[in-house]
Structure formats: structure tokens, C-alpha cells
Design a protein around this motif. Structure first.
Motif, PDB file in Angstrom:
ATOM      1  N   ASP A 184      -2.392 -18.969  19.240  1.00 31.83           N
ATOM      2  CA  ASP A 184      -3.287 -18.644  18.126  1.00 31.83           C
ATOM      3  C   ASP A 184      -2.579 -17.752  17.120  1.00 31.83           C
ATOM      4  OD1 ASP A 184      -6.226 -19.451  19.237  1.00 31.83           O
ATOM      5  OD2 ASP A 184      -5.008 -18.618  20.858  1.00 31.83           O
ATOM      6  N   ILE A 185      -2.662 -18.137  15.847  1.00 34.98           N
ATOM      7  CA  ILE A 185      -2.149 -17.299  14.764  1.00 34.98           C
ATOM      8  C   ILE A 185      -3.111 -17.472  13.601  1.00 34.98           C
ATOM      9  CG2 ILE A 185      -0.470 -19.044  14.008  1.00 34.98           C
ATOM     10  CD1 ILE A 185       1.394 -16.639  13.264  1.00 34.98           C
ATOM     11  N   ASN A 186      -3.158 -18.652  13.000  1.00 35.59           N
ATOM     12  CA  ASN A 186      -4.338 -19.152  12.323  1.00 35.59           C
ATOM     13  C   ASN A 186      -4.613 -20.525  12.928  1.00 35.59           C
ATOM     14  OD1 ASN A 186      -6.542 -18.980  10.625  1.00 35.59           O
ATOM     15  ND2 ASN A 186      -5.585 -20.329   9.156  1.00 35.59           N
ATOM     16  N   PRO A 187      -3.625 -21.419  12.976  1.00 38.71           N
ATOM     17  CA  PRO A 187      -3.852 -22.560  13.858  1.00 38.71           C
ATOM     18  C   PRO A 187      -4.179 -22.062  15.266  1.00 38.71           C
ATOM     19  CG  PRO A 187      -1.842 -22.880  12.574  1.00 38.71           C
ATOM     20  CD  PRO A 187      -2.283 -21.457  12.354  1.00 38.71           C
ATOM     21  N   SER A 188      -5.218 -22.630  15.857  1.00 38.24           N
ATOM     22  CA  SER A 188      -5.582 -22.314  17.239  1.00 38.24           C
ATOM     23  C   SER A 188      -5.505 -23.598  18.053  1.00 38.24           C
ATOM     24  CB  SER A 188      -7.008 -21.748  17.318  1.00 38.24           C
ATOM     25  OG  SER A 188      -7.047 -20.409  16.886  1.00 38.24           O
ATOM     26  N   ILE A 189      -4.563 -23.646  18.991  1.00 40.62           N
ATOM     27  CA  ILE A 189      -4.408 -24.823  19.833  1.00 40.62           C
ATOM     28  C   ILE A 189      -4.217 -24.391  21.284  1.00 40.62           C
ATOM     29  CG2 ILE A 189      -3.375 -26.155  17.950  1.00 40.62           C
ATOM     30  CD1 ILE A 189      -0.652 -25.800  19.332  1.00 40.62           C
ATOM     31  N   GLU A 190      -4.437 -25.334  22.182  1.00 39.73           N
ATOM     32  CA  GLU A 190      -4.191 -25.092  23.605  1.00 39.73           C
ATOM     33  C   GLU A 190      -3.392 -26.246  24.190  1.00 39.73           C
ATOM     34  OE1 GLU A 190      -8.065 -22.338  24.817  1.00 39.73           O
ATOM     35  OE2 GLU A 190      -7.943 -24.406  25.519  1.00 39.73           O
ATOM     36  N   LEU A 191      -2.367 -25.900  24.936  1.00 39.64           N
ATOM     37  CA  LEU A 191      -1.573 -26.893  25.652  1.00 39.64           C
ATOM     38  C   LEU A 191      -2.081 -26.966  27.082  1.00 39.64           C
ATOM     39  CD1 LEU A 191       2.033 -25.826  24.536  1.00 39.64           C
ATOM     40  CD2 LEU A 191       0.346 -27.202  23.283  1.00 39.64           C
ATOM     41  N   ASN A 192      -2.427 -28.153  27.546  1.00 40.77           N
ATOM     42  CA  ASN A 192      -2.842 -28.347  28.933  1.00 40.77           C
ATOM     43  C   ASN A 192      -1.627 -28.796  29.741  1.00 40.77           C
ATOM     44  OD1 ASN A 192      -5.637 -27.795  28.409  1.00 40.77           O
ATOM     45  ND2 ASN A 192      -5.768 -29.809  27.448  1.00 40.77           N
ATOM     46  N   ILE A 193      -1.311 -28.034  30.787  1.00 39.34           N
ATOM     47  CA  ILE A 193      -0.071 -28.204  31.543  1.00 39.34           C
ATOM     48  C   ILE A 193      -0.372 -28.697  32.956  1.00 39.34           C
ATOM     49  CG2 ILE A 193       2.089 -27.080  32.202  1.00 39.34           C
ATOM     50  CD1 ILE A 193       1.426 -26.938  29.189  1.00 39.34           C
ATOM     51  N   ASN A 194       0.443 -29.620  33.458  1.00 35.63           N
ATOM     52  CA  ASN A 194       0.243 -30.087  34.830  1.00 35.63           C
ATOM     53  C   ASN A 194       1.130 -29.299  35.800  1.00 35.63           C
ATOM     54  OD1 ASN A 194       2.855 -31.134  34.654  1.00 35.63           O
ATOM     55  ND2 ASN A 194       2.207 -33.270  34.551  1.00 35.63           N
ATOM     56  N   ARG A 195       1.074 -29.665  37.074  1.00 36.66           N
ATOM     57  CA  ARG A 195       1.814 -28.933  38.112  1.00 36.66           C
ATOM     58  C   ARG A 195       3.329 -29.130  37.994  1.00 36.66           C
ATOM     59  NH1 ARG A 195      -0.695 -29.487  42.578  1.00 36.66           N
ATOM     60  NH2 ARG A 195      -2.529 -30.475  41.649  1.00 36.66           N
ATOM     61  N   PHE A 196       3.723 -30.076  37.149  1.00 37.88           N
ATOM     62  CA  PHE A 196       5.149 -30.333  36.940  1.00 37.88           C
ATOM     63  C   PHE A 196       5.666 -29.668  35.650  1.00 37.88           C
ATOM     64  CE2 PHE A 196       3.219 -34.037  39.083  1.00 37.88           C
ATOM     65  CZ  PHE A 196       3.821 -33.895  40.325  1.00 37.88           C
ATOM     66  N   ASP A 197       4.868 -28.759  35.090  1.00 38.31           N
ATOM     67  CA  ASP A 197       5.219 -27.996  33.888  1.00 38.31           C
ATOM     68  C   ASP A 197       5.310 -28.866  32.649  1.00 38.31           C
ATOM     69  OD1 ASP A 197       5.322 -25.707  35.445  1.00 38.31           O
ATOM     70  OD2 ASP A 197       7.493 -25.772  35.710  1.00 38.31           O
ATOM     71  N   ARG A 198       4.567 -29.967  32.645  1.00 39.49           N
ATOM     72  CA  ARG A 198       4.578 -30.883  31.503  1.00 39.49           C
ATOM     73  C   ARG A 198       3.275 -30.779  30.716  1.00 39.49           C
ATOM     74  NH1 ARG A 198       9.696 -33.051  30.440  1.00 39.49           N
ATOM     75  NH2 ARG A 198      10.852 -32.755  32.381  1.00 39.49           N
ATOM     76  N   VAL A 199       3.375 -30.934  29.404  1.00 43.00           N
ATOM     77  CA  VAL A 199       2.195 -30.937  28.546  1.00 43.00           C
ATOM     78  C   VAL A 199       1.517 -32.295  28.656  1.00 43.00           C
ATOM     79  CG1 VAL A 199       1.352 -30.732  26.175  1.00 43.00           C
ATOM     80  CG2 VAL A 199       3.292 -29.330  26.944  1.00 43.00           C
ATOM     81  N   ILE A 200       0.301 -32.312  29.166  1.00 38.95           N
ATOM     82  CA  ILE A 200      -0.391 -33.597  29.331  1.00 38.95           C
ATOM     83  C   ILE A 200      -1.402 -33.856  28.216  1.00 38.95           C
ATOM     84  CG2 ILE A 200      -0.038 -33.806  31.818  1.00 38.95           C
ATOM     85  CD1 ILE A 200      -2.829 -32.611  32.228  1.00 38.95           C
ATOM     86  N   SER A 201      -1.805 -32.806  27.498  1.00 38.24           N
ATOM     87  CA  SER A 201      -2.691 -32.989  26.350  1.00 38.24           C
ATOM     88  C   SER A 201      -2.705 -31.707  25.523  1.00 38.24           C
ATOM     89  CB  SER A 201      -4.119 -33.356  26.783  1.00 38.24           C
ATOM     90  OG  SER A 201      -4.677 -32.336  27.596  1.00 38.24           O
ATOM     91  N   ILE A 202      -3.143 -31.839  24.268  1.00 39.10           N
ATOM     92  CA  ILE A 202      -3.226 -30.702  23.348  1.00 39.10           C
ATOM     93  C   ILE A 202      -4.594 -30.721  22.681  1.00 39.10           C
ATOM     94  CG2 ILE A 202      -2.111 -29.495  21.429  1.00 39.10           C
ATOM     95  CD1 ILE A 202      -0.287 -32.453  22.722  1.00 39.10           C
ATOM     96  N   ASN A 203      -5.241 -29.560  22.624  1.00 35.06           N
ATOM     97  CA  ASN A 203      -6.530 -29.438  21.960  1.00 35.06           C
ATOM     98  C   ASN A 203      -6.411 -28.478  20.780  1.00 35.06           C
ATOM     99  OD1 ASN A 203      -7.773 -31.058  23.926  1.00 35.06           O
ATOM    100  ND2 ASN A 203      -8.159 -29.295  25.236  1.00 35.06           N
ATOM    101  N   SER A 204      -7.103 -28.810  19.681  1.00 34.80           N
ATOM    102  CA  SER A 204      -7.136 -27.909  18.521  1.00 34.80           C
ATOM    103  C   SER A 204      -8.536 -27.329  18.384  1.00 34.80           C
ATOM    104  CB  SER A 204      -6.758 -28.666  17.245  1.00 34.80           C
ATOM    105  OG  SER A 204      -7.703 -29.686  16.967  1.00 34.80           O
ATOM    106  N   TYR A 205      -8.607 -26.094  17.807  1.00 33.10           N
ATOM    107  CA  TYR A 205      -9.891 -25.402  17.698  1.00 33.10           C
ATOM    108  C   TYR A 205     -10.205 -24.944  16.285  1.00 33.10           C
ATOM    109  CZ  TYR A 205     -10.125 -25.721  22.692  1.00 33.10           C
ATOM    110  OH  TYR A 205     -10.177 -26.221  23.972  1.00 33.10           O
ATOM    111  N   ASN A 206      -9.428 -25.391  15.311  1.00 28.76           N
ATOM    112  CA  ASN A 206      -9.770 -25.208  13.899  1.00 28.76           C
ATOM    113  C   ASN A 206      -8.991 -26.247  13.088  1.00 28.76           C
ATOM    114  OD1 ASN A 206      -7.163 -24.138  13.903  1.00 28.76           O
ATOM    115  ND2 ASN A 206      -7.806 -22.047  13.455  1.00 28.76           N
ATOM    116  N   ASP A 207      -9.261 -26.280  11.795  1.00 26.00           N
ATOM    117  CA  ASP A 207      -8.630 -27.303  10.956  1.00 26.00           C
ATOM    118  C   ASP A 207      -7.116 -27.160  10.920  1.00 26.00           C
ATOM    119  OD1 ASP A 207     -11.088 -28.387  10.378  1.00 26.00           O
ATOM    120  OD2 ASP A 207     -11.331 -27.308   8.479  1.00 26.00           O
ATOM    121  N   ASP A 208      -6.648 -25.909  10.850  1.00 26.21           N
ATOM    122  CA  ASP A 208      -5.198 -25.695  10.828  1.00 26.21           C
ATOM    123  C   ASP A 208      -4.553 -26.152  12.139  1.00 26.21           C
ATOM    124  OD1 ASP A 208      -5.264 -24.695   8.310  1.00 26.21           O
ATOM    125  OD2 ASP A 208      -5.201 -22.589   8.893  1.00 26.21           O
ATOM    126  N   GLY A 209      -5.261 -25.944  13.242  1.00 28.22           N
ATOM    127  CA  GLY A 209      -4.757 -26.402  14.528  1.00 28.22           C
ATOM    128  C   GLY A 209      -4.681 -27.916  14.583  1.00 28.22           C
TER     129      GLY A 209
END
Length: 213
Positions: A33-58
Motif C-alpha cells: 500500500d502506498i496509494n495503489p493498494s494491492i495484495e499478492l496471494n502466495i502459495n506454499r511454494f512461494d509463488r504468486v497465484i493471484s493479485i487483488n486490487s483495492y482502489n483504482d490506482d491498484g
């Protein structure tokens, strides 16, 4: 004997679906979070399996990067090197990175990895959280990182609402927290005397004398 190929096929499918399920099971979250707000969803293998945004900039940010299935450290580096994030950091905005692991040990490991690799800048802060707080954050439409900042602000300014912070950058939220904390600190005796003296001088210049009223 005819049943053996069927059994073998069944076992193969079972392991295939089990492996698929394991790979796409979220075990950790990294909230950025800075102004874009996003979240990386990580699996047990340390890989990004999906990304979610929580505002327009994200939303705009995640549409300019291709980080799915990357190792989370590589993904984070790519995000930090994007033009929009670099611009905010150069403007001295506050970047919050929050780690929510399946357990404290996992969170500490991810936190240590990130802290060892991110740029040594005062306006980048790292935190840990838990999945219960993540559920609360998502229920009000915020990323965990911004929700955490909102809760901190609400402690010193109970009148603040979710809607008040949704459109703010993390630096603006941090400034509100600091200003609210400073407002709670009573002035020293010398400051009281000085302020009172200033008030009397101010009244005198305007020709009023409350003691004579």
C-alpha cells in the motif's frame, strides 16, 4: 487385470487434482500500500497465484505488470520498480508492506526475506498481521495494510471512518495519525504561560480588556 488400468488412471487423476489444489491454495498474503493498494496471494511454494486490487490506482497497477506465478520476491521487486511506485517513493510517500502468513514462523520468514532485499529507505515500512484482521479489512473494502493504518488512526481519532481514509495515500493517513497524537500532548507550563501572554497581548492590541467587563 482389466481393472488395473482404470485404478491407475484414477490414482493419476487423484494426485493431479491434489497437486493442483496444493499449488493454488493461498497460504500467505503480502499487502502493498502506498496509494495503489494491492495484495499478492502466495502459495506454499512461494509463488504468486493471484493479485487483488483495492482502489483504482491498484487496479491500474496490476494491469501494467505480469507477476502471476513469480516467486514473491521477484514479484515485489518488479512492483517496486514500476513507474508509479517509484514516483510515489520519490515524492516521499509512505510505502507499507504487510505480511500475513499461515503462522507466525511463516510470517517472520517472509518478513526477513523482504527486509533483507528492499531498498534502505525510511519511507518503506514492514509489518506482520493475521488472517482474522484480513477478513475484517476485506469486509469493509480495504487491503490489510490500509485497514491496519485505519485502526491505528482510529485509536487516536475515534471520529474517523472507513470512507475518510479510502481515498488517502498511506502518507496522508500517517500524517493524520501523527497530528492526532500531537494534539493529545498537553503543552508544558512554559508553553501555557507563553500562550496566555500571547492571548493577553492579542486582546490588548484590539483594545479589549475582559477583566474590566
Amino acid at each position: 487385470m482389466k481393472a488395473l488400468p482404470i485404478i491407475a488412471c484414477f490414482i493419476f487423476l487423484l494426485f493431479s487434482f491434489s497437486g493442483y489444489g496444493l499449488y493454488f491454495t493461498k497460504t500467505s498474503i503480502i499487502s502493498i500500500d502506498i496509494n495503489p493498494s494491492i495484495e499478492l496471494n502466495i502459495n506454499r511454494f512461494d509463488r504468486v497465484i493471484s493479485i487483488n486490487s483495492y482502489n483504482d490506482d491498484g487496479f491500474q497497477l496490476i494491469n501494467t505488470i505480469d507477476i502471476q506465478f513469480m516467486n514473491y520476491m521477484n514479484a515485489l521487486n518488479e512492483i517496486l520498480n514500476t513507474e508509479s511506485i517509484a514516483m510515489y517513493l520519490n515524492q516521499n510517500e509512505t510505502l507499507s508492506i504487510s505480511i500475513i502468513g499461515r503462522n507466525e514462523q511463516e510470517s517472520k520468514k517472509i518478513l526477513a526475506n523482504i527486509e533483507a532485499c528492499i531498498p534502505n529507505q525510511q519511507n518503506i515500512c514492514c509489518y506482520m498481521g493475521n488472517f482474522d484482521d484480513v477478513k475484517e479489512a476485506h469486509s469493509v473494502g480495504l487491503s490489510f495494510g490500509k485497514y491496519r493504518a485505519f485502526l491505528e488512526l482510529q485509536k487516536v481519532n475515534p471520529d474517523i471512518t472507513i470512507d475518510d481514509v479510502k481515498g488517502l495515500t498511506m502518507r496522508q493517513v500517517r500524517d493524520l495519525i501523527n497530528n492526532s497524537k500531537n494534539a493529545e500532548i498537553p503543552p508544558t507550563s512554559n508553553e501555557n504561560i507563553e500562550n496566555n501572554g500571547n492571548k493577553h497581548r492579542h486582546r490588548y492590541r484590539h483594545g479589549t480588556n475582559e477583566s474590566s467587563k
